[in-house]
Scaffold this active site. Structure first.
Site, short mmCIF file in Angstrom:
data_model
loop_
_atom_site.label_atom_id
_atom_site.label_comp_id
_atom_site.label_asym_id
_atom_site.label_seq_id
_atom_site.Cartn_x
_atom_site.Cartn_y
_atom_site.Cartn_z
CE LYS A 136 37.27 39.76 36.46
NZ LYS A 136 37.94 38.75 37.25
CB VAL B 266 39.99 48.55 45.93
CG1 VAL B 266 41.36 48.93 45.39
CG2 VAL B 266 39.02 49.72 45.82
N GLY C 276 40.20 43.24 44.20
CA GLY C 276 39.42 42.14 44.74
C GLY C 276 39.19 40.98 43.81
CG MET D 135 34.90 41.04 42.34
SD MET D 135 33.42 41.39 43.28
CE MET D 135 32.14 41.01 42.06
N GLY E 226 37.65 45.72 39.13
CA GLY E 226 37.28 47.10 39.44
C GLY E 226 38.17 48.11 38.73
N GLY E 227 39.47 47.88 38.72
CA GLY E 227 40.39 48.78 38.02
C GLY E 227 40.15 48.75 36.52
CG ASP F 212 40.29 40.81 33.58
OD1 ASP F 212 40.50 39.88 32.79
OD2 ASP F 212 40.38 40.71 34.82
O1 C5P Z 1 46.49 42.32 31.71
P1 C5P Z 1 46.67 42.81 33.10
O2 C5P Z 1 47.52 44.05 33.17
O3 C5P Z 1 45.40 42.96 33.86
O4 C5P Z 1 47.48 41.68 33.84
C1 C5P Z 1 48.08 41.88 35.10
C2 C5P Z 1 49.08 40.78 35.34
O5 C5P Z 1 48.40 39.53 35.53
C3 C5P Z 1 50.06 40.53 34.21
O6 C5P Z 1 51.18 41.35 34.30
C4 C5P Z 1 50.43 39.06 34.44
O7 C5P Z 1 51.37 38.94 35.47
C5 C5P Z 1 49.12 38.46 34.95
N1 C5P Z 1 48.31 37.87 33.87
C6 C5P Z 1 48.72 36.67 33.30
N2 C5P Z 1 47.98 36.11 32.30
C7 C5P Z 1 46.84 36.70 31.88
C8 C5P Z 1 46.38 37.91 32.45
C9 C5P Z 1 47.15 38.47 33.45
O8 C5P Z 1 49.75 36.11 33.68
N3 C5P Z 1 46.13 36.10 30.92
#
Ligand code: C5P
Length: 302
Positions: A14, A100, A102, A104, A106-107, A141
């Site tokens: 994305k 990776v 990046g 986008m 990917g994970g 995401d």
């Molecule tokens: O949800 P995800 O595990 O992908 O988020 C990774 C990190 O990115 C979270 O632990 C947080 O630090 C940050 N994050 C955030 N606000 C969001 C999404 C992610 O602060 N809306």
């Protein structure tokens, strides 16, 4: 009993055409108005019956992908199996093409793909709404990786509303090394400390531009509130953005939390020209061209 055949799911990367970030919430996440567009760079995840949960990965950046339980594909198999009271007895193979770490997703893409692949392999037929809720448990995401297309993500990005989008052409410049999403959000907090942060919203002008399919209109409205934070952590990205703009990109921005940079271009011809100029500029490791929107995680015919 016959062993079920392996199931392969294809899943897109994305780009965020608008990433509006609000203030940090008590749970540490940030409220977002996150306009996602799925683009035609794909990973494929294949689920095969096995004695225990294992993960392998191939692709140009496979050495950067964790193969333990921190991999979102492995976690997806675990949460789905736990939900249904079964063992996650599956081998997951990731054919990785999305950059990776990046920016986008990917994970997240691999998490969504593994969830759908295991659901199909195990014949669970989990309702779509439940799959999306499991995706949200895996990461902010991940629901979009399952859904694909174009959508507005609110909350921490996991609450999706589909939006209309014409087709757009993109070039992506892949940087050396990744950026940690939490680190970029922390840098956002540091840079915005003491300043009022407005409620995040996607402007009607942006949504209209997206629906119109007019790249010039979209170029005028693209924005990523995480860009200053990503540039602060990786100042060299400024040269990449400038190189793409100099080569004729209509707009340039950091993709999500970076460090991949995204260039909106008028058409396929412009994409080839901008990609060649970026490659020649030595301001990035490699480039990819793609179009979007594209469908979300999809089971491939055997
Ligand atoms: O949800 P995800 O595990 O992908 O988020 C990774 C990190 O990115 C979270 O632990 C947080 O630090 C940050 N994050 C955030 N606000 C969001 C999404 C992610 O602060 N809306």
């Amino acid at each position: 009993m016959t062993t079920p055949s392996p199931v392969t799911v294809r899943v897109p990367a994305k780009v965020n055409v608008r990433l509006a970030v609000g203030a940090a919430r008590p749970d540490g996440f940030h409220d977002l108005a996150n306009v996602f567009l799925a683009v035609s760079l794909f990973d494929e995840v294949t689920a095969t019956p096995a004695d225990a949960l294992t993960v392998t990965c191939t692709g140009p950046d496979a050495d950067q992908v964790p193969l333990d339980r921190t991999n979102l594909a492995a976690r997806a198999a675990e949460v789905l199996a736990a939900r249904h009271g079964i063992e996650p007895a599956v081998h997951l193979h990731i054919a990785k093409n999305i950059p990776v770490a990046g920016g986008m997703a990917g994970g997240s893409a691999d998490g969504a793909a593994a969830l759908l692949a295991c659901d199909t392999l195990w014949g669970l037929d989990t309702p779509r709404e439940e799959l999306l809720a499991l995706c949200a448990e895996l990461g902010s995401d991940v629901p979009f990786s399952l859904a694909g297309g174009a959508a507005l993500g609110t909350g921490r990005g996991e609450l999706l509303t589909p939006v209309d989008a014409g087709t757009f052409h993109w070039v992506f410049a892949v940087a050396d090394g990744g950026l940690s999403t939490p680190a970029v959000f922390r840098e956002f907090d540091r840079l915005t400390e003491g300043t009022p942060i407005p409620e995040p919203e996607a402007s009607p002008a942006l949504l209209a531009a997206l629906a119109s399919g007019d790249p010039h209109a979209l170029a005028a409205t693209l924005a990523n509130d995480l860009q200053p934070a990503a540039l602060s952590l990786r100042p060299s990205l400024r040269a990449t953005l400038d190189a793409g703009l100099d080569a004729g990109a209509l707009a340039a921005l950091v993709s999500g939390s970076g460090p991949t940079t995204a260039f909106l271009v008028a058409d396929e011809e412009a994409a080839a020209k901008v990609a060649a100029a970026l490659e020649a500029s030595a301001t990035c490791r490699t480039t990819r061209t793609a179009t979007g929107p594209t469908p979300g995680a999809t089971v491939l015919a055997p």
